[in-house]
Scaffold this motif. Structure first.
Motif, PDB file in Angstrom:
ATOM      1  N   PHE A   1       0.586  -1.313  -0.169  1.00  0.00           N
ATOM      2  CA  PHE A   1       0.068   0.281  -0.275  1.00  0.00           C
ATOM      3  C   PHE A   1       1.160   1.128   0.160  1.00  0.00           C
ATOM      4  O   PHE A   1       1.466   1.850   1.167  1.00  0.00           O
ATOM      5  CB  PHE A   1      -1.113  -0.186   1.425  1.00  0.00           C
ATOM      6  CG  PHE A   1      -2.202   0.842   1.046  1.00  0.00           C
ATOM      7  CD1 PHE A   1      -2.710   1.389  -0.112  1.00  0.00           C
ATOM      8  CD2 PHE A   1      -2.505   1.470   2.850  1.00  0.00           C
ATOM      9  CE1 PHE A   1      -3.529   2.432  -0.028  1.00  0.00           C
ATOM     10  CE2 PHE A   1      -3.472   2.167   2.275  1.00  0.00           C
ATOM     11  CZ  PHE A   1      -4.073   2.813   1.728  1.00  0.00           C
TER      12      PHE A   1
ATOM     13  N   GLN B   1       0.866   7.379   4.878  1.00  0.00           N
ATOM     14  CA  GLN B   1      -0.285   7.135   6.207  1.00  0.00           C
ATOM     15  C   GLN B   1       0.972   6.754   7.534  1.00  0.00           C
ATOM     16  O   GLN B   1      -0.040   7.237   8.777  1.00  0.00           O
ATOM     17  CB  GLN B   1      -1.430   5.833   6.144  1.00  0.00           C
ATOM     18  CG  GLN B   1      -2.318   6.176   4.922  1.00  0.00           C
ATOM     19  CD  GLN B   1      -3.544   4.914   5.678  1.00  0.00           C
ATOM     20  OE1 GLN B   1      -4.264   5.324   5.301  1.00  0.00           O
ATOM     21  NE2 GLN B   1      -3.022   4.053   5.755  1.00  0.00           N
TER      22      GLN B   1
ATOM     23  N   PHE C   1     -11.097  -3.294   0.118  1.00  0.00           N
ATOM     24  CA  PHE C   1      -9.508  -3.480   1.323  1.00  0.00           C
ATOM     25  C   PHE C   1     -10.333  -2.578   2.347  1.00  0.00           C
ATOM     26  O   PHE C   1     -11.192  -1.042   1.902  1.00  0.00           O
ATOM     27  CB  PHE C   1      -8.471  -2.309   0.419  1.00  0.00           C
ATOM     28  CG  PHE C   1      -7.929  -1.432   1.310  1.00  0.00           C
ATOM     29  CD1 PHE C   1      -7.668  -2.143   2.068  1.00  0.00           C
ATOM     30  CD2 PHE C   1      -7.609   0.243   1.827  1.00  0.00           C
ATOM     31  CE1 PHE C   1      -6.530  -1.516   3.151  1.00  0.00           C
ATOM     32  CE2 PHE C   1      -7.299   0.595   1.437  1.00  0.00           C
ATOM     33  CZ  PHE C   1      -6.820   0.169   2.915  1.00  0.00           C
TER      34      PHE C   1
ATOM     35  N   SER D   1      -9.713  -1.394   6.123  1.00  0.00           N
ATOM     36  CA  SER D   1      -9.094  -0.787   7.138  1.00  0.00           C
ATOM     37  C   SER D   1     -10.107  -0.530   8.417  1.00  0.00           C
ATOM     38  O   SER D   1     -10.730  -0.208   8.912  1.00  0.00           O
ATOM     39  CB  SER D   1      -8.499   0.964   7.095  1.00  0.00           C
ATOM     40  OG  SER D   1      -8.094   1.146   5.919  1.00  0.00           O
TER      41      SER D   1
ATOM     42  N   LEU E   1      -5.862  -3.959   5.870  1.00  0.00           N
ATOM     43  CA  LEU E   1      -4.701  -2.771   5.940  1.00  0.00           C
ATOM     44  C   LEU E   1      -3.309  -3.070   7.360  1.00  0.00           C
ATOM     45  O   LEU E   1      -4.444  -3.790   8.730  1.00  0.00           O
ATOM     46  CB  LEU E   1      -4.600  -1.901   6.309  1.00  0.00           C
ATOM     47  CG  LEU E   1      -4.155  -0.688   6.589  1.00  0.00           C
ATOM     48  CD1 LEU E   1      -3.501  -0.931   5.102  1.00  0.00           C
ATOM     49  CD2 LEU E   1      -5.008   0.928   7.289  1.00  0.00           C
TER      50      LEU E   1
ATOM     51  N   THR F   1       0.113  -3.108   9.152  1.00  0.00           N
ATOM     52  CA  THR F   1       1.860  -2.677   9.479  1.00  0.00           C
ATOM     53  C   THR F   1       2.559  -3.186   9.886  1.00  0.00           C
ATOM     54  O   THR F   1       2.240  -2.949  11.043  1.00  0.00           O
ATOM     55  CB  THR F   1       1.440  -1.289   9.865  1.00  0.00           C
ATOM     56  OG1 THR F   1       0.542  -0.420   8.901  1.00  0.00           O
ATOM     57  CG2 THR F   1       3.056  -0.205   9.421  1.00  0.00           C
TER      58      THR F   1
ATOM     59  N   GLY G   1       1.172   3.871   9.519  1.00  0.00           N
ATOM     60  CA  GLY G   1      -0.138   3.402   8.718  1.00  0.00           C
ATOM     61  C   GLY G   1      -1.184   3.062   8.488  1.00  0.00           C
ATOM     62  O   GLY G   1      -2.089   2.893   7.667  1.00  0.00           O
TER      63      GLY G   1
ATOM     64  N   GLY H   1      -5.268   0.776  10.851  1.00  0.00           N
ATOM     65  CA  GLY H   1      -4.989  -0.895  10.110  1.00  0.00           C
ATOM     66  C   GLY H   1      -4.309  -0.724  12.175  1.00  0.00           C
ATOM     67  O   GLY H   1      -3.409  -0.726  12.182  1.00  0.00           O
TER      68      GLY H   1
ATOM     69  N   ASN I   1      -3.358  -5.506   3.284  1.00  0.00           N
ATOM     70  CA  ASN I   1      -2.728  -4.664   2.166  1.00  0.00           C
ATOM     71  C   ASN I   1      -1.796  -4.230   3.725  1.00  0.00           C
ATOM     72  O   ASN I   1      -2.101  -3.662   4.360  1.00  0.00           O
ATOM     73  CB  ASN I   1      -3.737  -3.339   2.040  1.00  0.00           C
ATOM     74  CG  ASN I   1      -4.202  -2.987   0.736  1.00  0.00           C
ATOM     75  OD1 ASN I   1      -3.266  -3.683  -0.153  1.00  0.00           O
ATOM     76  ND2 ASN I   1      -5.134  -1.823   0.812  1.00  0.00           N
TER      77      ASN I   1
ATOM     78  N   ALA J   1       0.579  -1.543   4.539  1.00  0.00           N
ATOM     79  CA  ALA J   1       0.993  -0.740   4.880  1.00  0.00           C
ATOM     80  C   ALA J   1       2.201  -0.004   5.288  1.00  0.00           C
ATOM     81  O   ALA J   1       3.436  -0.980   5.559  1.00  0.00           O
ATOM     82  CB  ALA J   1       0.052   0.459   5.749  1.00  0.00           C
TER      83      ALA J   1
END
Length: 463
Positions: A11, A19, A246, A248, A281, A283, A366, A369, A396, A398
């Motif tokens: 992402f 983000q 997608f 979050s 999402l 990270t 991120g 998420g 996804n 990030a």
């Protein structure tokens, strides 16, 4: 029981601070190179090495000016401005790779479908069928100050426009050119058979498009369709049109409720609910040891800009968080922006009381998420938990810093995923849709609404 394969997107956005506001100041972050095609080519190669399915490139039309009712903080913090067009990156990245897919975010609110359909077909040709479209309706009202769309920016109205927008695109991509229209017969001098090209004769509430599509059919005809809207209207739209979505969400509980609702809406549209792939999402902050991972996280967190995070949160939610004390509790407020953000916080996580500070700290690395910190084994344990318990299909990913987060993932997490049989060790041949849904499925599935616009002569091509 056979383990569910995990799908991966990276992402990113064609900007400095996507983000993780403030982290552009980190000495290892290279987001400032967003203007250089070399940066994007290097990133694409890293992602293909890490066996990612796609690079999902976000975009916005407008700037975040809800926080403080001005744009000063956004500009100072570089939160998604300056921002360049995502679609122009793809040709070079696809030339440098063989398998990576590219999800391009384009809005149905600010651009006419006729030239857009041509641009996507062109890109699908150039990439040999590796293009996806992330369908958005746009949520920043600042964009309407520069592109006059009248009174069509209300939330429900934007989705009505998007619905007709997709109808026009389906007619152009699926129905205008029959499968055998291009002959290329040097003996007769006929390149294209005019009897197999059809004007779409679309006359609707928002668009009048009478003519033919300007491009011959691309490898996928219609690009893989992503959608990220999470309001009730957005989920209904995804259930009707999207092949991938997608989300979050901050917790497994929120994700489980969200995915269950989304799959039911997909079933209500007459589609197989499992035909919609859901990406959450995430990270990851990974180290070879847990101690190393947490030290890395603490260092990254020290660069987070809370004010930068609040500019993003204000734009996403439509709530001016500059009006609130950092330790004030957040309650649901009706807005015309991304209603789902506050719905997720209050509806799907009713027992969690969020303060403004907690929300900004959470979203500072991120986005909205989870941030997962640990060794490759711990990261993959968490991935398996989410896939098994929430019914998502993938993630996804990030970044905290770029390309560092993605390099760490490819070097450390990918081998662990492969060791457990959760991630492919090699790519299969085929276009993006085939890589996601199986060999022979280059076109939209027969049950998809877009397939209804095909001419009889090319329905037989669909498996």
């Amino acid at each position: 029981m056979k383990k569910k394969r995990i799908y991966l997107n990276a992402f990113d956005m064609n900007c400095v601070a996507h983000q993780s506001p403030g982290l552009w100041r980190h000495p290892d972050d290279q987001a400032w190179r967003y203007k250089d095609i070399e940066y994007w080519v290097e990133l694409a190669k890293t992602l293909e090495k890490g066996r990612f399915d796609g690079l999902f490139i976000a975009d916005v039309i407008g700037i975040y000016d809800v926080y403080g009712n001005d744009k000063e903080t956004t500009i100072r913090e570089a939160t998604q401005v300056p921002v360049n067009d995502p679609i122009l990156l793809v040709s070079a990245m696809s030339h440098a790779t063989k398998h990576l897919g590219f999800g391009i975010t384009c809005s149905t609110t600010f651009e006419h479908p006729y030239p857009f359909a041509r641009r996507i077909s062109t890109l699908d040709h150039l990439t040999k069928g590796r293009v996806a479209w992330n369908i958005v309706t746009s949520y920043l009202e600042s964009g309407t100050k520069n592109i006059d769309i009248g009174d069509r920016f209300q939330h429900q109205e934007r989705y009505h426009i998007a619905d007709e927008y997709l109808e026009v695109c389906y007619k152009l991509w699926e129905g205008s050119w029959e499968e055998q229209a291009v002959i290329r017969d040097k003996e007769t001098g006929i390149f294209t058979d005019p009897t197999k090209i059809h004007e779409i004769q679309h006359k609707g509430k928002y668009f009048d498009v009478p003519g033919i599509h300007l491009c011959e059919p691309s490898p996928q005809r219609t690009p893989v369709l992503f959608q990220a809207g999470a309001s009730e209207a957005g989920k209904k739209f995804a259930a009707k049109h999207a092949e991938c979505t997608f989300i979050s969400v901050p917790s497994k509980e929120a994700s489980t409720a969200y995915v269950k609702d989304l799959r039911q809406k997909t079933r209500d549209e007459g589609r197989d609910p499992q035909s919609l792939k859901v990406f959450a999402l995430f990270t990851p902050i990974v180290g070879e040891t847990e101690q190393e991972a947490w030290a890395k996280y603490d260092e990254l967190a020290s660069y987070v800009s809370l004010e930068g995070a609040l500019t993003l949160l204000s734009g996403w939610s439509g709530v001016d968080f500059s009006q609130y004390d950092l330790d004030e509790e957040i309650n649901y407020i009706e807005t015309n922006a991304i209603k789902s953000l506050l719905e997720v916080l209050t509806k799907f996580s009713p027992n969690k009381k969020w303060t403004v500070r907690e929300l900004a700290t959470f979203a500072g690395i991120g986005g909205m998420g989870p941030v997962v910190v640990g060794t490759p084994k711990q990261i993959v344990d968490k991935f398996e938990e989410w896939v098994d318990e929430t019914d998502i299909d993938g993630f996804n990913i990030a970044y905290a810093i770029t390309p560092g987060t993605f390099i760490d993932f490819a070097d450390l997490v990918t081998p662990e995923l492969q060791r457990r049989g959760l991630l492919k060790t090699a790519y299969e041949e085929g276009v993006y849709r085939e890589k996601l849904f199986g060999k022979g499925k280059a076109y939209l599935a027969q049950e998809h609404i877009g397939a209804n616009y095909r001419k009889d002569s090319n329905k037989a091509k669909v498996i």
